[in-house]
Write a protein that holds these residues in place. Structure first.
Motif, PDB file in Angstrom:
ATOM      1  N   LEU A 223       0.645  -0.981   0.586  1.00  0.00           N
ATOM      2  CA  LEU A 223      -0.552   0.046  -0.374  1.00  0.00           C
ATOM      3  C   LEU A 223       1.096   1.229  -0.392  1.00  0.00           C
ATOM      4  CD1 LEU A 223      -3.193   0.190   0.196  1.00  0.00           C
ATOM      5  CD2 LEU A 223      -2.915   0.608   2.343  1.00  0.00           C
ATOM      6  N   TYR A 224       1.343   1.521   0.650  1.00  0.00           N
ATOM      7  CA  TYR A 224       2.615   2.410   0.777  1.00  0.00           C
ATOM      8  C   TYR A 224       3.722   2.423  -0.441  1.00  0.00           C
ATOM      9  CZ  TYR A 224       3.287   2.600   5.530  1.00  0.00           C
ATOM     10  OH  TYR A 224       2.346   2.468   7.704  1.00  0.00           O
ATOM     11  N   SER A 225       3.870   1.459  -1.202  1.00  0.00           N
ATOM     12  CA  SER A 225       4.846   2.327  -2.200  1.00  0.00           C
ATOM     13  C   SER A 225       3.621   2.141  -3.695  1.00  0.00           C
ATOM     14  CB  SER A 225       5.160   0.743  -3.246  1.00  0.00           C
ATOM     15  OG  SER A 225       4.770  -0.670  -3.317  1.00  0.00           O
ATOM     16  N   ARG A 226       2.386   1.933  -3.283  1.00  0.00           N
ATOM     17  CA  ARG A 226       0.859   2.383  -4.694  1.00  0.00           C
ATOM     18  C   ARG A 226       0.172   3.511  -4.120  1.00  0.00           C
ATOM     19  NH1 ARG A 226      -4.316  -0.178  -3.659  1.00  0.00           N
ATOM     20  NH2 ARG A 226      -4.831   0.894  -5.764  1.00  0.00           N
ATOM     21  N   PHE A 227       0.872   4.014  -2.686  1.00  0.00           N
ATOM     22  CA  PHE A 227       0.446   5.138  -2.179  1.00  0.00           C
ATOM     23  C   PHE A 227       1.995   6.568  -3.291  1.00  0.00           C
ATOM     24  CE2 PHE A 227       2.044   8.526   1.414  1.00  0.00           C
ATOM     25  CZ  PHE A 227       1.409   9.548   0.851  1.00  0.00           C
ATOM     26  N   TRP A 228       3.552   6.153  -3.006  1.00  0.00           N
ATOM     27  CA  TRP A 228       4.404   7.139  -3.696  1.00  0.00           C
ATOM     28  C   TRP A 228       4.250   7.174  -4.923  1.00  0.00           C
ATOM     29  CZ3 TRP A 228       9.928   7.373  -0.704  1.00  0.00           C
ATOM     30  CH2 TRP A 228       9.631   7.967   0.506  1.00  0.00           C
ATOM     31  N   HIS A 229       3.682   5.965  -5.286  1.00  0.00           N
ATOM     32  CA  HIS A 229       3.851   6.125  -7.195  1.00  0.00           C
ATOM     33  C   HIS A 229       2.957   6.784  -7.032  1.00  0.00           C
ATOM     34  CE1 HIS A 229       5.045   3.941 -10.149  1.00  0.00           C
ATOM     35  NE2 HIS A 229       3.686   3.852 -11.229  1.00  0.00           N
ATOM     36  N   LYS A 230       1.561   6.643  -6.658  1.00  0.00           N
ATOM     37  CA  LYS A 230       0.660   7.487  -7.190  1.00  0.00           C
ATOM     38  C   LYS A 230       1.146   9.112  -7.042  1.00  0.00           C
ATOM     39  CE  LYS A 230      -3.734   5.184  -6.580  1.00  0.00           C
ATOM     40  NZ  LYS A 230      -3.821   4.104  -8.467  1.00  0.00           N
ATOM     41  N   PHE A 231       1.702   9.300  -5.826  1.00  0.00           N
ATOM     42  CA  PHE A 231       1.857  10.833  -5.945  1.00  0.00           C
ATOM     43  C   PHE A 231       3.008  11.328  -6.535  1.00  0.00           C
ATOM     44  CE2 PHE A 231       5.654  13.121  -4.152  1.00  0.00           C
ATOM     45  CZ  PHE A 231       5.402  14.762  -3.764  1.00  0.00           C
ATOM     46  N   LEU A 232       3.593  10.007  -7.276  1.00  0.00           N
ATOM     47  CA  LEU A 232       5.064  10.589  -8.512  1.00  0.00           C
ATOM     48  C   LEU A 232       4.009  10.449 -10.162  1.00  0.00           C
ATOM     49  CD1 LEU A 232       7.851   8.072  -6.997  1.00  0.00           C
ATOM     50  CD2 LEU A 232       7.724  10.589  -6.708  1.00  0.00           C
ATOM     51  N   TYR A 233       3.332   9.972  -9.635  1.00  0.00           N
ATOM     52  CA  TYR A 233       2.299   9.958 -10.838  1.00  0.00           C
ATOM     53  C   TYR A 233       2.055  12.086 -11.490  1.00  0.00           C
ATOM     54  CZ  TYR A 233      -1.312   9.840 -14.190  1.00  0.00           C
ATOM     55  OH  TYR A 233      -2.070   9.779 -15.327  1.00  0.00           O
ATOM     56  N   ASP A 234       1.515  11.859 -10.083  1.00  0.00           N
ATOM     57  CA  ASP A 234       0.961  13.510  -9.803  1.00  0.00           C
ATOM     58  C   ASP A 234       1.619  14.263 -10.037  1.00  0.00           C
ATOM     59  OD1 ASP A 234      -1.172  12.143  -9.460  1.00  0.00           O
ATOM     60  OD2 ASP A 234      -1.303  12.740  -7.017  1.00  0.00           O
ATOM     61  N   ILE A 235       3.221  14.380  -9.852  1.00  0.00           N
ATOM     62  CA  ILE A 235       3.905  15.163  -9.965  1.00  0.00           C
ATOM     63  C   ILE A 235       4.408  15.283 -11.469  1.00  0.00           C
ATOM     64  CG2 ILE A 235       4.199  16.052  -7.566  1.00  0.00           C
ATOM     65  CD1 ILE A 235       6.932  14.256  -7.235  1.00  0.00           C
ATOM     66  N   GLY A 236       4.201  13.965 -12.265  1.00  0.00           N
ATOM     67  CA  GLY A 236       4.739  13.618 -13.657  1.00  0.00           C
ATOM     68  C   GLY A 236       5.596  12.825 -13.578  1.00  0.00           C
ATOM     69  N   VAL A 237       6.519  12.255 -12.512  1.00  0.00           N
ATOM     70  CA  VAL A 237       7.978  11.815 -12.599  1.00  0.00           C
ATOM     71  C   VAL A 237       7.337  10.477 -12.734  1.00  0.00           C
ATOM     72  CG1 VAL A 237       9.655  10.642 -11.129  1.00  0.00           C
ATOM     73  CG2 VAL A 237       8.664  13.029 -10.894  1.00  0.00           C
ATOM     74  N   VAL A 238       6.583  10.022 -13.387  1.00  0.00           N
ATOM     75  CA  VAL A 238       6.290   8.235 -13.605  1.00  0.00           C
ATOM     76  C   VAL A 238       5.239   8.270 -14.377  1.00  0.00           C
ATOM     77  CG1 VAL A 238       7.120   7.462 -11.414  1.00  0.00           C
ATOM     78  CG2 VAL A 238       5.092   7.800 -11.540  1.00  0.00           C
ATOM     79  N   PRO A 239       5.253   7.039 -14.745  1.00  0.00           N
ATOM     80  CA  PRO A 239       3.705   7.400 -16.163  1.00  0.00           C
ATOM     81  C   PRO A 239       3.195   7.199 -16.242  1.00  0.00           C
ATOM     82  CG  PRO A 239       5.550   5.627 -17.214  1.00  0.00           C
ATOM     83  CD  PRO A 239       6.635   7.155 -16.010  1.00  0.00           C
ATOM     84  N   THR A 240       3.104   5.890 -15.508  1.00  0.00           N
ATOM     85  CA  THR A 240       1.428   5.255 -14.955  1.00  0.00           C
ATOM     86  C   THR A 240       1.109   5.496 -13.697  1.00  0.00           C
ATOM     87  OG1 THR A 240       2.970   3.394 -13.980  1.00  0.00           O
ATOM     88  CG2 THR A 240       2.262   3.367 -16.676  1.00  0.00           C
ATOM     89  N   ARG A 241      -0.631   5.015 -13.654  1.00  0.00           N
ATOM     90  CA  ARG A 241      -0.985   5.100 -11.751  1.00  0.00           C
ATOM     91  C   ARG A 241      -0.580   4.970 -11.104  1.00  0.00           C
ATOM     92  NH1 ARG A 241      -5.726   7.729 -14.882  1.00  0.00           N
ATOM     93  NH2 ARG A 241      -6.554   5.583 -15.146  1.00  0.00           N
ATOM     94  N   GLU A 242      -0.372   3.291 -11.368  1.00  0.00           N
ATOM     95  CA  GLU A 242      -0.343   2.137 -10.688  1.00  0.00           C
ATOM     96  C   GLU A 242       1.263   1.849 -10.663  1.00  0.00           C
ATOM     97  OE1 GLU A 242      -1.947   0.998  -8.027  1.00  0.00           O
ATOM     98  OE2 GLU A 242      -3.339   2.045  -8.609  1.00  0.00           O
ATOM     99  N   PRO A 243       1.865   1.343  -9.874  1.00  0.00           N
ATOM    100  CA  PRO A 243       3.449   1.011  -9.581  1.00  0.00           C
ATOM    101  C   PRO A 243       3.016  -0.888 -10.451  1.00  0.00           C
ATOM    102  CG  PRO A 243       2.452   0.466  -7.931  1.00  0.00           C
ATOM    103  CD  PRO A 243       1.619   0.938  -8.210  1.00  0.00           C
ATOM    104  N   TYR A 244       2.781  -1.088 -10.462  1.00  0.00           N
ATOM    105  CA  TYR A 244       2.286  -2.932 -10.277  1.00  0.00           C
ATOM    106  C   TYR A 244       0.972  -3.028 -11.234  1.00  0.00           C
ATOM    107  CZ  TYR A 244       4.526  -2.269  -6.665  1.00  0.00           C
ATOM    108  OH  TYR A 244       5.870  -1.625  -5.456  1.00  0.00           O
TER     109      TYR A 244
END
Length: 805
Positions: free
Chosen positions: A544-565
């Motif tokens: 859950l923590y890593s999904r949260f961080w990933h969503k945050f990184l998506y919101d600030i444009g760092v990663v291209p997908t909403r979900e990590p896995y």
RNA sequence: GCGGGUAUGGUGGAAUUGGCAGACACGCGGGAUUUAGGUUCCCGUGGGCGACCGUGCAGGUUCAAAUCCUGUUACCCGCACCA
């Protein structure tokens, strides 16, 4: 003849070291496949037999994907910050970095011995400053977006060691080390606002290919509930805000309960006639964890606040206020309205403390005997004035509207999920890159000063005042304010281990980048992780923590997908002989080194996959390991016999096609045990009728992901070109897998009586005629008439008989 | 306590998802090879003499239940500072 596994395994591991067949190529034109396992914590004990289970599983999956033409990324790393290393360092006066380095070397040696196809050029280590630079960078972005903040939270405090303890270090309310009582103490902590993502963490699960129990567990953990917030007036004039999922039962609220820590209790203390009792109860509650508080709640405890009362806003009745530890400060508003007639916990409490039980929903048993909790249309409101006659489902919106109109309540969504406590008063973690200035408040360290390197300290012991050992490093602590340039102090808390593991899968995509956590090119190419396998125990925290961080990184444009896995599966634990959890104290720990020395890595890999259903717990058996060794010996003997003929032999053709189909499908579904059983069946066939070289070729290709060393050796021995692992995965022809004739079960009145052999896909009439013609069935039919026949194609026929009149 | 799981021969486990329970192994018994032990290779192996009985336990649905439903017991994982 037994094969020389030690020589063969060493030989091929050397070849792989040189040829690098597992190197992932960013930007390659082949379709990509990113397979991920949870990276291990490099403990001093070395690899446990539990590790190879998920590792071998994903190794098999990714090896098959490579053979199917994918550009595979299958990386490994080490989650190396954490308590055990720190405690080892304290005890032995060795720098944790040295311990970590040694442990990682040992793990690396063991992992290589098992022949896993990791891309060893992409190893990450969370304790490496070039890695945690980016962990710190992500924290700063969270801070900038208001998702990191300071709050006062209770921590476990050992009264003797004078230090903060992890929950794990508290055993039955006392300190694990010294046995002194542990109390809850308030401390200012860094928090991450994961609750801001609660709804998205639920909603986005729908699109993911996660096994169902993981989705359910995450949803329940986030714990969305809808209801209302209602404000009660106290006789002191204070507002008491409660959250309730049952605003419809408001007329039945006959008392209130506050958590012992509730701010109003402190405020009212001077007015209370029983202040001493209240203080004693608060102290008792402080010594219990949330878990104990709810667990011990079989026997409800509490204290009535003498000298203050509340007023039920719907009927103006004055009701008593209690404090009790079954109400948690951390959930909702830390206060509840109690409706004993319609809530089990409230009912128990009311019975014990003699509170009034007023029925407001009719339709159940006598509420004096048990609470009636149905939340559907089975209950109808009574004793509730304007709500009378409505069902519960109708009453909830009606009362909510009424509360909103009167300005004493509103509809509210609540989550069980709590914000993430991100501070640790420990040494062996990432320093939090924040600076405190008296004038400017908390200031982030400028990004160009990252990484903020963990300084060397003389002692790793926590300090007497409960601060991190870093607080004693005055040279390091005292700094200048990035904002005004005046004197300032660094944050001395470190991050929890969860930090480094919340984004490590991104670093694997581009592990040596010093400009960003990974390049845009690499992130775009490899995202998302296609398949992530891990333990069920990580479902509600790490995952859950890593999904949260990933969503945050998506919101600030760092990663291209909403979900990590994209996909998540889970493996069961390996238990010791006798079915108990492996542990040093039970003396049933199996060391993979010993198994490899005795039987070889390929046997270890085969056994750990053959042991049972991958998703379930499995019991280790030394004896059963031998069975897998025997299987490999039998395959070896077939190759050694020097088979000839490049073509597949007609008598094995159908069996080969069936085995290819079974192994291919089983790997995709993680049913490795039955895949191996299918290969064993094929080998048993080969013992009945000698295989050609062409037959053996297929077997070796299927075996290669499971037992790569021996497969490669036999491939070479039989004179095939190239490497087995880099061939195409064998294809099967569906039409060749089906049998021409079927043996059907014949049941009479549902009981098995005989079997008949008919052509495949025979029609009902043919099947019934064949059944009637069978001797045993013909006898059963004497004097009987057939009432009904049921034919299940290619499976069975069931004749329902009754005596003739 | 709350949330999520699991239960099948002497043992680990299979069972096309409602259709011949026990695949494949381990163990055990028998035979062959061997000077012997081990290895290897063949055969047998749920229980009961039998009609039959068998998937934690008690009910239910169905032509048919390991599989679906209700209740129940035991065990495992997680519960927010272990990883």
């Amino acid at each position: 003849m037994a094969y020389d596994f030690a020589r063969i395994e060493k030989k091929w591991q050397g070849v792989w070291e040189k040829e690098k067949p597992y190197a992932a190529v960013t930007g390659d034109k082949r379709p990509k496949f990113y397979g991920l396992i949870e990276f291990p914590y490099p403990s001093g004990q070395g690899l446990h037999v539990g590790h190879p289970r998920p590792f071998t599983a994903m190794d098999i999956v990714t090896r098959k994907k490579r053979m199917q033409g994918y550009n595979v990324l299958f990386p490994i790393g080490f989650d190396a910050f954490g308590l055990p290393t720190e405690n080892y360092a304290i005890k032995n006066h060795i720098h944790p970095a040295i311990v970590t380095k040694k442990n990682i070397e040992n793990f690396t040696r063991q992992l290589k011995m098992l022949g896993f196809g990791f891309d060893w050029d992409r190893v990450v280590d969370t304790t490496d400053p070039t890695y945690y630079k980016w962990t710190q960078w992500i924290f700063l972005q969270l801070w900038k977006k208001g998702l990191a903040y300071k709050a006062t939270m209770p921590v476990n405090w050992c009264t003797s060691c004078k230090c903060v303890l992890a929950n794990e270090e508290v055993v039955e309310g006392v300190c694990e080390r010294c046995g002194s009582p542990v109390v809850q103490k308030e401390k200012s902590q860094w928090m991450l606002r994961i609750t801001a993502y609660a709804q998205r963490l639920i909603d986005d699960l729908d699109d993911l290919d996660f096994i169902e129990r993981v989705k359910i567990q995450q949803k329940n953990w986030i714990g969305r509930s809808t209801g209302a917030e209602v404000t009660f007036k106290a006789t002191t004039g204070d507002d008491i805000v409660v959250f309730t999922t049952r605003p419809d039962t408001l007329f039945g609220a006959t008392y209130m309960v506050l958590s012992p820590e509730h701010a109003l209790v402190k405020k009212w203390m001077p007015k209370l006639k029983n202040a001493d009792d209240v203080r004693a109860y608060q102290a008792a509650a402080a010594s219990k964890s949330d878990l104990e508080r709810t667990e011990l709640s079989k026997e409800k405890t509490g204290v009535c606040l003498d000298g203050v009362a509340a007023v039920n806003p719907v009927n103006g009745r004055e009701i008593p206020i209690f404090i009790s530890d079954y109400v948690l400060a951390s959930y909702g508003t830390g206060a509840i309205m109690a409706v004993p007639a319609h809530d089990d916990r409230d009912w128990e409490f009311a019975k014990k403390f003699g509170c009034e039980i007023v029925e407001v929903v009719a339709g159940g048993e006598d509420v004096q005997k048990a609470a009636f909790t149905a939340k559907d249309d089975t209950g109808v409101l009574v004793n509730s004035e304007f709500l009378n006659g409505l069902t519960v489902r109708q009453a909830i919106p009606a009362i909510t509207k009424w509360l909103e109109e009167k300005g004493i309540g509103k509809a509210q969504v609540n989550y069980k999920l709590r914000d993430w406590v991100f501070s640790r008063q420990r040494y062996w973690g990432e320093p939090i890159p924040m600076v405190w200035c008296e004038k400017c408040g908390w200031q982030p360290l400028p990004e160009d000063q990252l990484p903020l390197v963990l300084p060397d300290v003389e002692s790793y012991e926590p300090t007497d005042d409960g601060e991190s050992p870093l607080s004693k490093m005055t040279d390091w602590v005292n700094t200048t304010c990035p904002c005004c340039g005046g004197p300032a102090r660094r944050e001395t808390d470190t991050m929890p281990q969860w930090a480094g593991s919340s984004w490590y899968f991104l670093r694997y995509m581009d592990p040596h980048n010093d400009k960003a956590l990974a390049s845009k090119e690499a992130l775009d190419y490899w995202s998302p992780v296609d398949w992530y396998n891990g333990g069920m125990e990580h479902t509600t925290l790490h995952l859950l923590y890593s999904r949260f961080w990933h969503k945050f990184l998506y919101d600030i444009g760092v990663v291209p997908t909403r979900e990590p896995y994209a996909k998540r599966t889970s493996h069961g634990m390996i238990l010791g002989e006798g079915g108990e959890k492996m542990s040093k104290s039970r003396g049933n720990v199996v060391n993979p080194d010993d198994i490899i020395a005795q039987y070889g890595a390929d046997t270890m890999r085969m056994y750990i996959m053959f042991i049972g259903d991958f998703e379930k717990a499995a019991t280790w058996s030394d004896n059963a390991v031998k069975g897998c060794k025997k299987f490999l010996d039998r395959v070896w003997a077939l190759a050694e016999a020097g088979p000839t003929g490049d073509d597949v032999t007609p008598e094995h053709e159908a069996a080969l096609h069936r085995t290819i189909k079974k192994v291919s499908e089983d790997i995709d579904e993680m049913k490795f045990n039955t895949a191996i059983a299918a290969m064993m069946t094929l080998v048993n066939e080969f013992y009945k009728s000698k295989p050609s070289k062409g037959d053996m070729k297929v077997l070796l290709l299927l075996l290669s992901p499971f037992a790569p060393h021996i497969a490669e050796e036999m491939w070479e021995m039989l004179g095939f070109e190239g490497r087995a692992m880099s061939q195409s995965w064998p294809e099967y022809d569906e039409s060749k897998t089906v049998e021409q004739v079927k043996e059907l079960a014949v049941q009479v009145n549902g009981k098995l009586r005989s079997t008949v052999t008919v052509p495949a896909d025979a029609d009902d009439e043919t099947v019934i005629d064949a059944a009637k013609a069978d001797g045993k069935i013909a006898r059963a039919l004497e004097g009987m008439e057939i009432v009904k026949t049921i034919v299940v194609k290619n499976r069975l026929v069931n004749l329902i008989l009754k005596p003739k009149k």
